[in-house]
Scaffold this active site. Structure first.
Site, PDB file in Angstrom:
ATOM      1  N   HIS A 140     -37.740  26.998 -23.186  1.00 57.63           N
ATOM      2  CA  HIS A 140     -36.633  27.947 -23.037  1.00 57.63           C
ATOM      3  C   HIS A 140     -36.797  28.828 -21.799  1.00 57.63           C
ATOM      4  CE1 HIS A 140     -33.124  30.084 -24.078  1.00 57.63           C
ATOM      5  NE2 HIS A 140     -33.255  30.109 -25.384  1.00 57.63           N
ATOM      6  N   SER A 141     -37.996  28.929 -21.255  1.00 51.86           N
ATOM      7  CA  SER A 141     -38.189  29.687 -20.016  1.00 51.86           C
ATOM      8  C   SER A 141     -37.532  28.986 -18.829  1.00 51.86           C
ATOM      9  CB  SER A 141     -39.684  29.881 -19.732  1.00 51.86           C
ATOM     10  OG  SER A 141     -40.336  28.624 -19.596  1.00 51.86           O
TER      11      SER A 141
END
Length: 469
Positions: A140-141
């Site tokens: 998700h980064s």
């Protein structure tokens, strides 16, 4: 090294062994006419291995040492070990959908390796119905849900005769997008240069104005929380449920789709948005699921909903805020429940609609702040919570999509359960279907797959309501 903004590093900081912070997707493809599932799987594998010109997004990983620089900067690998990142597997017999969902469940709890670019793609054959599945994990980064769907779309085509299909990380897709954006720009010249200078100056002034406007915006949000009974403001508390407990790393994934036409018909009849219909389906399903386990609270569940701040033509990555809405799970009547959900989402939209982007981000930060402390021992057990689960909807194109002539037949998000948030429901509307992906903590949420039947019951319940006046 490349600086890592806080909107990306926060997903790395929040990650633990029991709380992997990657998003995923499961897509199902029907082979083109005359092609077997084995041939399609081999073709996908060959094209993916051949896509060696990799977009920088899929070359980056946290800098080392991970405990220090890994939260502040990105580094970039020179090449990708495709034999590691691309996995080609065959399901055990009989190759039912439950076998596919079991495979995704078992793999989604495993952390991505931070010493490599943080993504994997699994090419899955062996389904008895002849389809081929792609299961993807991306940290998700690197991307949010909207960016992930965009990347999928760029690797697909609306033309069933198109044979230029490639991998979503292929730099050629990025170049095609840049060419389209250049074609839409005004011609070069002094007017363009003046426009650029004016644009930069305007952007600086706009940012300054947004910062100055933070205090009035905060005051308006606080006032809405006091005077608008339908608006769920940050810091308001949600009830305690089995959804809100400490979790382990094992996952269970359930997925199903419904024709968007059914949902739109309900939306028209009840004078509500498609997103409201999805919330109403989830509300009815959660009422039944929690009742099955003698765990339905007297107060309404509260859902946190990510709201995309992406605009057409902006860059990929993370651009999202968040709102909270009341699901009206304490109301037995479906009609009254629908009215309460519509009022709650209307109140939230009224607040967000008047905010500038920086102010919207600040609202999102205030909404999700409890997640930042969820991994602190005792925090989940002994502190109030602001919401019970995350429900998100990522809209996509409605026309049929193909990869080298193979038709996309289903698309299901695989998202993130978290400490104190044992269930996540994410929906994507693409190709005329609304694909629900329900991911949960395996030990804490037994019989999770039953929620699919409850979603169907809830939709049928909505369809039976008399039209709103």
């Amino acid at each position: 090294m490349q600086y890592m903004p806080v909107t990306e590093s926060m997903f790395l900081i929040a990650e633990t062994r029991d709380q992997p912070m990657h998003v995923g997707g499961l897509q199902l493809f029907v082979p083109r006419e005359g092609q077997s599932a084995e041939d399609l799987a081999d073709e996908i594998s060959e094209r993916f291995h051949a896509a060696t010109d990799v977009s920088p997004m899929f070359l980056k990983r946290p800098a080392t040492p991970a405990q220090i620089a890994g939260y502040t900067a990105w580094t970039q690998d020179d090449e990708v070990d495709f034999d590691y990142h691309i996995r080609h597997i065959v399901l055990p017999r009989p190759g039912e959908i439950k076998d596919l969902l079991r495979y995704v469940s078992l793999n989604h709890g495993a952390l991505l390796d931070r010493r490599r670019p943080m993504w994997e793609i699994h090419i899955i054959e062996g389904l008895a119905d002849g389809r081929v599945a792609l299961y993807t994990k991306v940290h998700h980064s690197i991307v949010d849900g909207v960016s992930a769907l965009r990347l999928l779309q760029r690797s697909l085509s609306t033309d069933p005769d198109d044979r230029s299909g490639t991998a979503f990380w292929d730099m050629e897709l990025v170049r095609r997008r840049r060419r389209r954006r250049r074609e839409q720009r005004p011609p070069k010249g002094s007017s363009r240069l003046l426009g650029a200078v004016t644009g930069v100056a305007g952007a600086i002034a706009d940012t300054a104005g947004q910062v100055v406007g933070m205090a009035p915006a905060a005051a308006r949000i606080a006032a809405a929380g006091v005077f608008d009974k339908d608006y769920v403001a940050p810091m308001q508390m949600a009830p305690s449920t089995i959804l809100n407990q400490s979790i382990g790393s094992a996952r269970r994934f359930a997925a199903q789709d419904w024709p968007v036409t059914r949902l739109r018909a309900v939306a028209r009849a009840q004078q509500m948005t498609l997103n409201d219909v999805i919330l109403a389906m989830c509300s009815g399903a959660l009422r039944r699921y929690l009742s099955d386990h003698d765990g339905l609270p007297d107060e309404s569940l509260v859902a946190m909903m990510p709201v995309s701040l992406h605009s057409d033509g902006d860059s990929d990555g993370n651009a999202v805020t968040a709102i909270t809405v009341r699901l009206a799970t304490d109301i037995e009547s479906p009609a009254d429940r629908v009215a309460a959900i519509k009022a709650s989402t209307h109140g939230a939209k009224n607040v967000v609609r008047g905010l500038k982007p920086l102010q919207a981000l600040a609202l999102g930060a205030a909404t999700i702040w409890p997640l930042a402390f969820a991994t602190v021992p005792g925090f989940v057990e002994y502190t109030p919570r602001a919401f019970n689960l995350i429900i998100s909807n990522v809209p996509g194109p409605e026309e049929p999509l193909y990869w080298n002539g193979a038709r996309l037949d289903g698309s299901y998000p695989v998202s993130i359960p978290m400490e104190g948030q044992a269930m996540n429901i994410t929906v994507t509307t693409i190709g005329g279907k609304a694909g629900f992906g329900v991911i949960g903590a395996r030990a804490q949420l037994p019989s999770l797959q039953r929620i699919l039947a409850h979603l169907e019951t809830s939709l049928a319940e909505l369809e039976a309501l008399p039209p709103a006046r």
